[in-house]
Motif scaffolding. Structure first.
Motif, short mmCIF file in Angstrom:
data_model
loop_
_atom_site.label_atom_id
_atom_site.label_comp_id
_atom_site.label_asym_id
_atom_site.label_seq_id
_atom_site.Cartn_x
_atom_site.Cartn_y
_atom_site.Cartn_z
N THR A 31 0.82 -1.22 0.00
CA THR A 31 0.00 0.00 0.00
C THR A 31 0.85 1.26 0.00
O THR A 31 0.62 2.17 -0.78
CB THR A 31 -0.92 0.02 1.24
OG1 THR A 31 -1.68 -1.18 1.26
CG2 THR A 31 -1.85 1.21 1.22
N THR A 32 1.84 1.31 0.89
CA THR A 32 2.62 2.54 1.07
C THR A 32 3.94 2.53 0.31
O THR A 32 4.62 3.55 0.27
CB THR A 32 2.91 2.78 2.56
OG1 THR A 32 3.65 1.67 3.08
CG2 THR A 32 1.63 2.97 3.34
N GLY A 33 4.33 1.41 -0.27
CA GLY A 33 5.61 1.33 -0.97
C GLY A 33 6.75 1.16 0.01
O GLY A 33 6.66 0.40 0.96
N VAL A 34 7.84 1.88 -0.21
CA VAL A 34 9.03 1.79 0.63
C VAL A 34 8.96 2.84 1.74
O VAL A 34 8.66 4.00 1.48
CB VAL A 34 10.31 1.99 -0.21
CG1 VAL A 34 11.55 2.01 0.68
CG2 VAL A 34 10.42 0.92 -1.27
N THR A 35 9.25 2.40 2.96
CA THR A 35 9.29 3.30 4.11
C THR A 35 10.65 3.16 4.76
O THR A 35 11.12 2.05 5.00
CB THR A 35 8.21 2.93 5.14
OG1 THR A 35 6.93 3.05 4.53
CG2 THR A 35 8.27 3.83 6.36
N ILE A 36 11.28 4.28 5.04
CA ILE A 36 12.54 4.29 5.80
C ILE A 36 12.23 4.96 7.13
O ILE A 36 11.71 6.07 7.17
CB ILE A 36 13.64 5.05 5.05
CG1 ILE A 36 13.91 4.39 3.71
CG2 ILE A 36 14.92 5.10 5.90
CD1 ILE A 36 14.82 5.16 2.80
#
Length: 71
Positions: free
Chosen positions: A53-58
């Motif tokens: 849903t949100t893609g890549v999160t750092i």
């Protein structure tokens, strides 16, 4: 898994020892977010996660309040 460097590093220690691709739920201020671990650098607090849903999160692992693993 244990926390070797005190409570402030506990989540970071756990994520550093988690195999990439593992499904986890992360807690930020009590809000759980389901995601998959991608990478966690041992020499800094950055942890990378992927989610459909949100893609890549750092995220700064020091800001994560809890990590939950599926059985």
């Amino acid at each position: 898994m244990s926390c070797s460097k005190g409570a402030k590093r506990c989540t970071c220690d756990i994520l550093h020892n988690t195999t990439p691709g593992r499904s986890v739920a992360l807690g930020f201020d009590g809000v759980p977010i389901s995601t998959t671990t991608a990478n966690s650098c041992k020499n800094n607090p950055c942890a990378t996660f992927v989610n459909s849903t949100t893609g890549v999160t750092i995220a700064d692992c020091r800001k994560i309040k809890f990590v939950a693993f599926s059985p």
